[in-house]
Design a protein around this motif. Structure first.
Motif, PDB file in Angstrom:
ATOM      1  N   ILE A  27      18.095  94.379  -8.890  1.00 44.29           N
ATOM      2  CA  ILE A  27      18.298  94.344 -10.340  1.00 44.29           C
ATOM      3  C   ILE A  27      16.976  94.195 -11.077  1.00 44.29           C
ATOM      4  CG2 ILE A  27      18.647  91.850 -10.701  1.00 44.29           C
ATOM      5  CD1 ILE A  27      21.018  92.746 -12.576  1.00 44.29           C
ATOM      6  N   ALA A  28      16.014  93.477 -10.464  1.00 46.34           N
ATOM      7  CA  ALA A  28      14.696  93.376 -11.090  1.00 46.34           C
ATOM      8  C   ALA A  28      14.015  94.746 -11.133  1.00 46.34           C
ATOM      9  CB  ALA A  28      13.833  92.378 -10.329  1.00 46.34           C
ATOM     10  N   ALA A  29      14.123  95.507 -10.041  1.00 46.69           N
ATOM     11  CA  ALA A  29      13.512  96.832  -9.994  1.00 46.69           C
ATOM     12  C   ALA A  29      14.175  97.774 -10.994  1.00 46.69           C
ATOM     13  CB  ALA A  29      13.611  97.399  -8.580  1.00 46.69           C
ATOM     14  N   GLY A  30      15.511  97.755 -11.029  1.00 41.84           N
ATOM     15  CA  GLY A  30      16.221  98.621 -11.971  1.00 41.84           C
ATOM     16  C   GLY A  30      15.910  98.280 -13.413  1.00 41.84           C
ATOM     17  N   THR A  31      15.802  96.992 -13.702  1.00 37.93           N
ATOM     18  CA  THR A  31      15.500  96.559 -15.064  1.00 37.93           C
ATOM     19  C   THR A  31      14.094  96.988 -15.483  1.00 37.93           C
ATOM     20  OG1 THR A  31      16.980  94.672 -14.818  1.00 37.93           O
ATOM     21  CG2 THR A  31      15.408  94.573 -16.617  1.00 37.93           C
ATOM     22  N   LEU A  32      13.149  96.900 -14.565  1.00 39.83           N
ATOM     23  CA  LEU A  32      11.780  97.327 -14.874  1.00 39.83           C
ATOM     24  C   LEU A  32      11.720  98.838 -15.114  1.00 39.83           C
ATOM     25  CD1 LEU A  32       9.704  95.147 -12.387  1.00 39.83           C
ATOM     26  CD2 LEU A  32       9.898  94.882 -14.872  1.00 39.83           C
ATOM     27  N   ILE A  33      12.480  99.603 -14.342  1.00 39.81           N
ATOM     28  CA  ILE A  33      12.550 101.047 -14.591  1.00 39.81           C
ATOM     29  C   ILE A  33      13.114 101.305 -15.987  1.00 39.81           C
ATOM     30  CG2 ILE A  33      13.706 103.187 -13.903  1.00 39.81           C
ATOM     31  CD1 ILE A  33      13.538 102.178 -11.010  1.00 39.81           C
ATOM     32  N   GLY A  34      14.160 100.548 -16.342  1.00 38.98           N
ATOM     33  CA  GLY A  34      14.754 100.707 -17.668  1.00 38.98           C
ATOM     34  C   GLY A  34      13.798 100.347 -18.781  1.00 38.98           C
ATOM     35  N   ALA A  35      12.934  99.376 -18.530  1.00 42.48           N
ATOM     36  CA  ALA A  35      11.981  98.958 -19.560  1.00 42.48           C
ATOM     37  C   ALA A  35      11.037 100.081 -19.941  1.00 42.48           C
ATOM     38  CB  ALA A  35      11.185  97.745 -19.073  1.00 42.48           C
ATOM     39  N   PHE A  36      10.782 100.991 -19.005  1.00 41.41           N
ATOM     40  CA  PHE A  36       9.871 102.101 -19.279  1.00 41.41           C
ATOM     41  C   PHE A  36      10.606 103.404 -19.551  1.00 41.41           C
ATOM     42  CE2 PHE A  36       7.288  99.106 -16.773  1.00 41.41           C
ATOM     43  CZ  PHE A  36       6.196  98.974 -17.621  1.00 41.41           C
ATOM     44  N   ALA A  37      11.919 103.315 -19.767  1.00 38.95           N
ATOM     45  CA  ALA A  37      12.704 104.519 -20.031  1.00 38.95           C
ATOM     46  C   ALA A  37      12.254 105.189 -21.324  1.00 38.95           C
ATOM     47  CB  ALA A  37      14.189 104.169 -20.108  1.00 38.95           C
ATOM     48  N   THR A  38      12.185 106.494 -21.296  1.00 34.31           N
ATOM     49  CA  THR A  38      11.803 107.273 -22.475  1.00 34.31           C
ATOM     50  C   THR A  38      12.944 108.131 -22.999  1.00 34.31           C
ATOM     51  OG1 THR A  38      10.920 109.015 -21.031  1.00 34.31           O
ATOM     52  CG2 THR A  38       9.370 107.326 -21.814  1.00 34.31           C
TER      53      THR A  38
END
Length: 408
Positions: free
Chosen positions: A88-99
């Motif tokens: 969930i930490a990895a997925g959340t970090l990916i979401g933080a950089f979503a464009t």
């Protein structure tokens, strides 16, 4: 006594640690609903596409829940929960950089894997670390994970969103998950081998034992509980996902709407353990389950269609009565299954049904919403009543729990 102290840990400590991880996972899931309108604007998403931010989170569970039960047997429930935190930490970090909206939806799918791992592994971890006579209390505390995660998600996210923006919220949620995982890693101390290996060793010492009979999982009593649990999750996720949007459309600000829609989850801090204690003292497991589920549909309907005093009364009643349901499902389901050896796979099946119900509750409701908020409200009310009716037909006699003692 010494061997027992090494095998089991303090049940209060275990319950708190496990529920903290669960809250962190659920917090990640419910960081979206209370700021859904802002996310829709930022990523140019309509209601249909934005609803996937919630439904895709639960979609992974439909495919992964059963295999996760087998993975928990192989790697141990503690390791599965640590993996859930990392995912969930990895997925959340990916979401933080979503464009784009599609990239954000993809990140939510990754996060959803964590929900499956945690939902399956946590009850098994409690069985592993807590003495049998203390499991009921620990399960009652664990049942709060979803309620508290959704409450804090609904209350904290709008304030954080306003203060630190979209990316700041996502970074904050990832950090919360990592901290919870660290607490779990350092405080839960396994004895040698996994719980399931210990069971196998004990079985070998007492002679050969028949293989688990998985046919139990298609017994009518089990299917009725699972069907009702499906209805419960459809009702709950429909309300949690869309009530904030409805309330904001009626003039509430995001903070107040998030609080109103998740107030039942806060009140569940009281009702969840109370329902567990009532079940232990009275043995009226089925009756309490039906009563709790009867409250869900009408209350969810009110939270999706009304404002003012009626809405607040519905929120309180759902919290005091309806959200006794998670504790009761965790109580009635093992009794319906009736065989501890089947429980790892049975728990995977339960999480599969939970994921399916949550997915349907968020994916189908936008279609219902095309006919208006009242149509959605009436739909969830009917689903809740159907769920209560299914529980009313559950027959626990002959399930190996005639004395209605909880399966340990």
């Amino acid at each position: 006594m010494k061997s027992k102290s090494k095998k089991y840990q303090n049940h209060v400590l275990v319950a708190i640690v496990v529920v903290l991880v669960g809250i962190a996972i659920a917090l990640g899931q419910f960081k979206v609903p209370s700021v859904m309108p802002a996310i829709m604007e930022e990523f140019s998403m309509d209601v249909g596409s934005a609803s996937w931010l919630m439904s895709i989170f639960t979609f992974a569970g439909i495919f992964l829940a059963l295999p996760t039960g087998a993975l928990a047997c192989k790697f141990g429930p503690k390791n599965m929960m640590i993996a859930a935190v990392a995912i969930i930490a990895a997925g959340t970090l990916i979401g933080a950089f979503a464009t784009s909206g599609s990239m954000l939806v993809f990140s939510r799918a990754i996060e959803g894997i964590a929900l499956v791992f945690c939902g399956v592994a946590a009850p098994l971890a409690i069985q592993r670390y807590v003495a049998p006579d203390k499991i009921g209390f620990a399960m009652g505390v664990w049942a709060l994970w979803f309620s508290l995660g959704s409450f804090f998600g609904g209350v904290l996210t709008p304030a954080l969103f306003e203060a630190i923006g979209f990316r700041g919220v996502w970074f904050f949620m990832a950090a919360v998950a990592v901290v919870a995982g660290a607490v779990l890693f350092f405080l839960l101390k396994p004895s040698s081998g996994t719980f399931f290996e210990a069971v196998e060793r004990a079985s070998a010492q007492t002679g050969p034992k028949a293989k688990p009979d998985y046919r139990l999982l298609v017994k009518p009593r089990v299917l009725l509980v699972l069907g009702s649990f499906l209805m419960f999750n459809m009702v709950l996720l429909s309300m949690l996902s869309f009530s904030p949007t409805f309330l904001q459309s009626q003039g509430m600000d995001a903070g107040q709407a998030g609080f109103a829609s998740t107030l039942p989850m806060l009140i569940a801090i009281v009702s969840s353990p109370v329902f567990g204690m009532l079940a232990d003292k009275t043995g009226k497991v089925r009756l309490l389950s039906v009563v709790a589920m009867l409250a869900m549909g009408p209350c969810a309907c009110a939270l999706l269609t009304t404002t003012g005093p009626v809405m607040w009364i519905a929120a309180v009643v759902m919290g005091l009565v309806g959200l006794g349901s998670p504790t009761m499902y965790l109580t009635v389901y093992p009794r319906a299954v009736g065989d501890e050896a089947v429980m790892p796979v049975a728990m995977g099946l339960l999480i599969l049904v939970q994921s399916l119900g949550q997915f349907l509750g968020t994916a189908l409701m936008p279609l219902v919403l095309e006919s208006g908020w009242m149509a959605m409200g009436l739909t969830v009310m009917v689903l809740g009543l159907v769920g209560a009716a299914l529980l009313a037909f559950v027959n626990l006699r002959g399930s190996g729990e005639e004395a209605e003692s909880t399966v340990r």
